[in-house]
Structures are given as C-alpha cells and as structure tokens.
Design an enzyme around this catalytic site. Structure first.
Site, PDB file in Angstrom:
ATOM      1  N   ASP A 167     -19.120  -4.160  -6.167  1.00 52.03           N
ATOM      2  CA  ASP A 167     -17.896  -4.240  -6.963  1.00 52.03           C
ATOM      3  C   ASP A 167     -18.220  -5.054  -8.214  1.00 52.03           C
ATOM      4  O   ASP A 167     -19.373  -5.465  -8.406  1.00 52.03           O
ATOM      5  CB  ASP A 167     -16.751  -4.872  -6.152  1.00 52.03           C
ATOM      6  CG  ASP A 167     -15.392  -4.284  -6.542  1.00 52.03           C
ATOM      7  OD1 ASP A 167     -15.049  -4.364  -7.733  1.00 52.03           O
ATOM      8  OD2 ASP A 167     -14.685  -3.757  -5.670  1.00 52.03           O
TER       9      ASP A 167
ATOM     10  N   HIS B 288     -15.164  -0.363 -11.248  1.00 52.84           N
ATOM     11  CA  HIS B 288     -15.536  -1.509 -10.413  1.00 52.84           C
ATOM     12  C   HIS B 288     -17.056  -1.679 -10.355  1.00 52.84           C
ATOM     13  O   HIS B 288     -17.623  -1.921  -9.292  1.00 52.84           O
ATOM     14  CB  HIS B 288     -14.981  -1.339  -8.986  1.00 52.84           C
ATOM     15  CG  HIS B 288     -13.506  -1.642  -8.873  1.00 52.84           C
ATOM     16  ND1 HIS B 288     -12.984  -2.901  -9.095  1.00 52.84           N
ATOM     17  CD2 HIS B 288     -12.444  -0.858  -8.550  1.00 52.84           C
ATOM     18  CE1 HIS B 288     -11.659  -2.869  -8.906  1.00 52.84           C
ATOM     19  NE2 HIS B 288     -11.310  -1.638  -8.593  1.00 52.84           N
TER      20      HIS B 288
ATOM     21  N   GLU C 117      -9.436   3.099  -9.467  1.00 51.91           N
ATOM     22  CA  GLU C 117      -9.171   2.183 -10.568  1.00 51.91           C
ATOM     23  C   GLU C 117     -10.250   2.209 -11.656  1.00 51.91           C
ATOM     24  O   GLU C 117     -10.855   1.206 -11.963  1.00 51.91           O
ATOM     25  CB  GLU C 117      -9.022   0.749 -10.022  1.00 51.91           C
ATOM     26  CG  GLU C 117      -7.862   0.618  -9.060  1.00 51.91           C
ATOM     27  CD  GLU C 117      -7.688  -0.787  -8.504  1.00 51.91           C
ATOM     28  OE1 GLU C 117      -6.526  -1.176  -8.304  1.00 51.91           O
ATOM     29  OE2 GLU C 117      -8.681  -1.488  -8.265  1.00 51.91           O
TER      30      GLU C 117
END
Ligand code: TNX
Length: 766
Positions: A197, A270, A333
């Site tokens: 991440d 990410h 995202e």
C-alpha cells in the site's frame, strides 16, 4: 475379510443412534454452530495418556496443530500413533461411513465414553479437530472431561475470509501465525494478506530489490486521527517486510491449517511505496516518498509498458510463491488526475479506443489479468474493477456496499462480500468512553452477526456466484498486534457463524450464550479481545410521567453475572447493591456500576455524573434540526443530565453547520429560575466554533415569548464550555433558547471560508 473384534466393538460404541438422546446443543460452547449436534450422556476423559490414532492415509501433519495447541494452552501432551485399536483414543479416519451422501468438506465427530472418532476428508478432519478442541473445558479445571456428543457438520460457504493489512502497520511472522491460529479456531479458510500500500511494501521481490530496500520504510507516522488539524507526525523510521522464505513459512503454516493465503498487490492506486522505489513507473517525475499519513493519494502507476514489465516481474514471483487460485490485485481508490494530465495517457486512450479514464483503468486491469492468467491464476479485485467494464475472469470483492457484488454476480462473476456496513473490523465496536482510537464508524458484534452474504436482490441462480464473505482489518490505527486482536476479536467469531453456520441455525442470543464460555479459550491464549459485550450500557429516559428528573436503566449484552451499583460513593465492588430495577434520579447524582461474577469484576467500571436541574428530562421541541450526523437522541440530548464527553462523538452532542440552535423547553409547570446554562464545544481544528450569542426567552403559553436576556461577544467567548445567562428572577413554564452559530470561519483558521459548526450538549435551567 476378517474385521478385528476390537474394531467392531469400537464401531458399535460409537454408533450415534444407539446411545445418544436429543438434548439442546446450545449447551456446547461451539463457534461456529455446527449443522447438527446431539448430546449424549457422560464424558470422555481426555488425559495425558490419551493418544491420537491415525487411520489409513491420514498424515501425522494433520494432527500437529491440535497437538501443539493442547500443549501450549492446556499443558497436555498427546502422542500420535498409527497402530491402535481405537479404544481410549482420538481416532482420525479419512473414510466416512456414509449412511447418506455427505456434502463436500463434511466431518463427523463422535465422542463416546470409551473413545473419540473424527471422520472426514481433507479439511473435514481438521475442522473436526477444531470442534473437538472447543469441547475441551477451557476454564480452570483439573481434569479435561469432554461431553459425549455426535456432531455432523459442514460449511455454508467456501470463502470464509479474514483480511489483514500489514502495510499501514507491520506485524511480525509470529504475529501473522497467531492471526492464522484464530482463523483456524473459527474454521475460516482464506487469509487475505494485504501486502502493499502507500505506506509500505512488505514482500521481498528478488528482481526488484528497491521495493523493500526503499518502499518498505517510511520516515514517520501520523499521530492522532487523520481528521485532526494540523497534522502531527512522529519522526521514527518505520517499516519491515517478509522475505520470500518468511512468506513460504507462513504459507506452509496456513496450509497445515487448511487456510489458503490470498496475497494482495495493490495497483494501480495505493502504490506510493512502489513509486518511492521506482519513480519511473509514475506519469510524472517524482521524487516520491512512502506515505506517512493515511487516505488516498493522487500519484498512481502509469499505464505504460515499463509498468507492465514491472508487474510481470512482481506478479511472476508472487504467483510462483502462492499456491492458491486467486491473486488479489487491489484496484480500489485510484484517482484519475495524473492520467487526465498525461499526454501519454490521452494518446493511449485514443489508440485503444477508450472513452474515459474508467475505461483506461479497466484496460489496465485486463492487461494485469492476462499476466496473472498466463501464470495459471485468477484475479480478484475490489469492486472498483467493475468501473469501465469487468475483466473477463475477474472475481470481485464488494466493499462499498453490496451493489458491486450484486452487479458482478449478475454478470456471472464470482464474488466475495465484504461491505463496510458489516465487515469492517477497523470500525469502533463500542460507543463507551475510553475506546482506543479507531478510524470511525460503529460496528458492534450483533451487527456483524446479523449479516447474510446472500443479498435478497439476487436470484437463486445468481447466488451461486457468491463464494462467501470476509472481515477486513485495515490497520491505520492499529500500531500493535494486541490492537489487531482487540479489533478482530470477538467479531471474527461472529463472522465465523455468518459464513459457516446454516442460516436457519443462526441465533444471536444463543451465540452470546456460547460466546461467554468460549472466551475462556481466548483467555488461555492470552488474546487481547474486546470485552465490549460485558460493558455496561446506560439507557436514559425522562423520569416517570409528571415527575422531574431521569430514569436510568443499565444493561450488558452478555448475560453473565450481576450488575452492582454504587450511588454517590467512592468505589463499586462485589459487596455493592445489585442493580435490579431502573433508577429514578431526582437530584444530581454520581453513579458507578460494574458487572461482577462472584468476586470477579467482568466489566470496566461505568462512571457517570448526572446534573439534575429544572430542565432535566423535560420535553424539548427543536425548532431547528441538527445535522443528521450529529443528532444525538434529538431534543432529549439537551436535557439528559449528561455533559458531552471529550473527545466528542456524535452521541452526546447536537451539531449544526452554519445554522442556529433554537429549542423550546417545557418545564411542565410554571417555575421560578434565575439562570440558564448552555454547554457548548470549541474545537476549531474540527471547524467547531463557540456561538456568537445566546438569548433566553420566556412564555407561559408556549406561543408568545418575551426576551429575558441576550448575551454576546466577550460575555460568551470568555467561557470555556458553560455559557451562563443570568436572567434575573423569572417565573415561566416555557423557555426558548436561541444559540447563534459563529457563521463563516475567519481567514487563517482551519476550514476558513466554510460554514462553522455549532455543538451543544446540554441546557440547564436553575
Ligand atoms: C478503504 S477498503 C480502503 C482502505 C482503507 C479503508 C479504511 C478499500 C478497498 N480501501 O485503503 O484502509 O478504507 O477503512
């Protein structure tokens, strides 16, 4: 063929129908609840000399986790043998004598006074051993007597998952094994390992060494909550990663417990940690740093050939390491800003005939799918991978609700349900004061338990695509493994029943009754589980009709022990009065209470001071509505005798953005009073400002009000919280209070130019 007489005897003794009578299976502290459990009479005495006898074709490795567990937490050392009559032993048999065909993964556990038999194929045997383990008395006993029982059991769903984010915070190999022990205990069979991440890359990739040399480390970490302003950081270099040998060791540990490890390599968003190591994979020049804070970042992987070469290398090593069918490729995202600004991306979109950046993301994921498929694996991704079109063989993990899962199942793609509403174990599990800092939200045990992974919107035919469900543990606010345990347990136990137990057998009250004795196993393991179900929860309401003051009821979710109470005293202990009926509070009172089981306190001490004034418990009409996010328990919030707690949350306060609070309090009778106190909050970092003015008006008919007093400026701002309005001598039944919002946030303050928030928790008339 001759069958030895001992075997015949054994079969006769263990034949369930012969000697088992129906008795309520609720008495067995089993989680998840099995398909069928029939209680028999008597017990099997499990002792040091009990052996585990392996049947034909059963590997000694199958018994190892069970043996290790008993040795570590029960001090019992059982021997494993291959040649044995079965009498007095725990016998494992890979053949199941089937009176009727059993579903896949089924096992049968028969406990008889003279022996134990577990029958099952593959993971069936292992799950049978886990059930047996839960039948061993976990409390402080001298002898381990196991109740006679006949259990037939199999799971409802094939994907029974728990996720762990090791990027935001890193957990050691030992911690991860611990986590797998919990999964095994609950018959969960998928470990979703979130390895990369923005805040850290945690898996060694030999062809790309900088991923761990650089990407596994960050310069510091955010302190406090993400929403606080200004941001504060520590400056401790933080990081860590798993070598490929570590990964192999963990996979082997999981495999022995029949758990599949699904690695997640996040892309294209990410991925700041990867960009910090290889900035050439971004659309802009960089440099980039491994993130120190949480959230979503604009810098993402650029869809250029170099990136796909990189992913080919990384996924090549990952696919070679992990034996499971699925590789999780993230997909969530991913902001599209950088792609929009990039001439390369515009060119690419034209060439590939892609109409927008969502289609570009879809194109990206399809390319990744080809890489993964070529290595004999399938991809699974977060529900954003539906946007712009799903890759042909992709499975979907539905997190932003169930809609993504529903849409994917309708397109005949496999789905795992993991909606934030029921599966986000990073949310608070209690609203009690003093909970350790968490990301937000509220997900109590009962709500996890209530989840059904099959949405009503799907047809029977479509539901076959729902593989199961999964609990997610995102670790932004979990700095230690103890905190992971706290957030994951016992919610993981509730999830186990969501994914294993047949729907018709689910019953929350019954689950709670089993959970209390079951927790003794977690005590033996010294697991730092949340005790929220033992907490005392206050329920406040106005006093009896016509009477002033409040009614206070206390309850706990787990029905164990007694609530004991101390009113206006220094301590509460096991000699304090038993709480047996709601209290009527007519004057200011300090209440302490706790749950005691015999001499032992089972809950934290509940402590609350109630301030009772003329207005407490009276009827309040709100003339302006608070924001739905901060609406407490409506008008009653203002007269519940409780001052809002700090740090504040929605429960105790009424919040108004850019608007005034106007309320009318009906005192019930004409009363004389001299002052009105308004308790308000000042937290400018969260845009919450003190009011501009406070006005008190009075009336005897509730229609015509005349102003008694208005204060503003310095008279308001000098107060810390309590704003005192001296109204002289007043006689009235109705009191209107107007609390004026501060208006627009001035320049130089957080949120400048925005409408300020007004937070009020109590209005006291004296
Ligand atoms: C959203 S769930 C995320 C994570 C955060 C989590 C916090 C998902 C696919 N993305 O990156 O950690 O919320 O609850």
């Amino acid at each position: 063929m001759r069958i030895p007489i001992t075997t015949l005897l054994f079969i006769a003794l263990l034949s369930p129908a012969a000697c088992f009578a129906q008795a309520p299976d609720t008495l067995l502290p089993l989680i998840p609840q099995p398909v069928q459990a029939i209680r028999g009479e008597g017990v099997f005495q499990l002792r040091d000399y009990t052996v585990i006898a392996l049947g034909n074709g059963v590997s000694p490795k199958e018994a190892e986790p069970f043996v290790q567990f008993l040795e570590a937490y029960y001090g019992l050392r059982l021997r494993v043998v291959t040649k044995h009559s079965g009498v007095g032993a725990i016998r494992l048999s890979a053949e199941m004598k089937e009176d009727k065909p059993m579903p896949e993964h089924a096992y049968r556990l028969t406990v008889n006074k003279t022996g134990i038999l577990i029958e099952g194929k593959g993971d069936g045997l292992f799950h049978g051993l886990q059930t047996l383990l839960q039948l061993i008395p976990a409390g402080p006993v001298n002898e381990y007597d196991i109740p006679c029982v006949a259990i037939t059991d199999y799971p409802r769903f094939p994907w029974r998952g728990m996720h762990l984010d090791v990027s935001r915070h890193f957990f050691s190999k030992q911690d991860v094994k611990r986590y797998l022990d919990y999964l095994a205990l609950y018959k969960l069979n998928v470990f979703h390992w979130h390895l990369t991440d923005d805040q850290g890359w945690r898996i060694e990739i030999r062809s790309r060494p900088k991923l761990t040399q650089i990407g596994a480390w960050r310069k510091g970490t955010l302190l406090g909550h993400y929403s606080e302003e200004p941001d504060r950081y520590d400056s401790t270099r933080y990081g860590g990663f798993y070598t490929q040998d570590d990964v192999k060791e963990i996979i082997a540990y999981a495999q022995q417990r029949h758990i599949t490890v699904v690695p997640e390599i996040e892309l294209p968003g990410h991925s700041l940690a990867a960009l910090a190591a290889y900035p050439e994979l971004a659309c802009t020049d960089g440099p980039f740093e491994t993130a120190r804070t949480w959230g979503v970042f604009d810098d993402v992987l650029c869809p250029e050939e170099e990136t796909f070469k990189f992913l080919e290398d990384v996924l090549g090593e990952v696919c070679a390491l992990f034996p499971g069918r699925y590789i999780h490729i993230g997909g969530d995202e991913c902001p599209k800003d950088r792609w929009k600004q990039s001439a390369f991306c515009r060119e690419l979109m034209k060439r590939e005939n892609l109409k927008d950046e969502h289609e570009l993301q879809s194109w990206f994921i399809r390319r990744v799918e080809k890489i993964v498929n070529a290595k004999g694996k399938q991809i699974i991704g977060w529900d954003e991978i539906l946007e712009g079109g799903l890759a042909p063989g992709a499975a979907v993990m539905s997190w932003r609700g169930e809609e993504g899962g529903i849409a994917a199942a309708r397109q005949k793609h496999y789905v795992v349900m993991s909606p934030t509403s029921h599966c986000y174990f990073d949310y608070y599990q209690s609203q009690a004061a003093g909970e350790p800092l968490a990301i937000g939200g509220f997900l109590p045990l009962e709500k996890v338990y209530s989840y059904d992974p099959l949405p009503a919107a799907l047809s029977v035919d479509e539901t076959q695509y729902v593989m199961g469900a999964q609990g997610n543990v995102w670790t932004e606010y979990m700095r230690s493994f103890q905190q992971v345990e706290y957030m994951a347990l016992p919610r993981m136990a509730a999830l186990a029943e969501v994914v294993w137990t047949m729907k018709s057998k689910k019953d929350y009250e019954n689950f709670l009754a089993r959970l209390t004795p079951h927790l003794l196993i977690l005590d033996r393991m010294a697991a730092n589980y949340s005790k929220a179900i033992f907490y005392i929860e206050p329920e406040l309401s106005p006093g009896p009709p016509g009477k002033p003051g409040l009614t206070l009821n206390l309850r706990t979710r787990a029905k164990v022990g007694l609530i004991r109470l101390a009113v206006n005293q220094e301590v509460v202990n096991n000699n304090s009065a038993v709480f047996d009926k709601p209290l009527h509070l007519q004057r200011s009172t300090d209440v302490m209470a706790a749950v005691f089981e015999g001499p032992n306190r089972r809950s934290p001490v509940y402590r609350q001071s109630f301030i009772i004034t003329f207005s407490t418990g009276r009827n309040v009409k709100l003339l302006t509505d608070p924001d739905p996010k901060y609406s407490g328990s409506g008008g009653f919030t203002l007269v519940n005798g409780v001052l809002g707690r700090l740090p504040w949350n929605g429960a105790d306060w009424l919040g108004y953005q850019g608007r005034n609070l106007e309320a009318v309090i009906d005192l019930g009778v004409t009363a004389s009073f001299r002052r009105v106190r308004v308790d308000a909050l000042r937290d400018e970092g969260s845009w919450i400002h003190f009011p501009k003015s406070v006005e008190v008006l009075v009336s005897n008919d509730g229609i015509q009000f005349i102003s008694a007093k208005k204060i503003e400026g310095e008279d308001v701002s000098k107060s810390a919280r309590n704003i005192i309005v001296d109204v002289g001598f007043q006689m009235a039944r109705y009191v209107k209070v107007i609390v004026e919002n501060a208006g627009t946030i001035p320049a130089g303050r957080p949120g400048e130019g925005q409408a300020a928030w007004l937070f009020v928790d109590e209005i006291m008339i004296e």
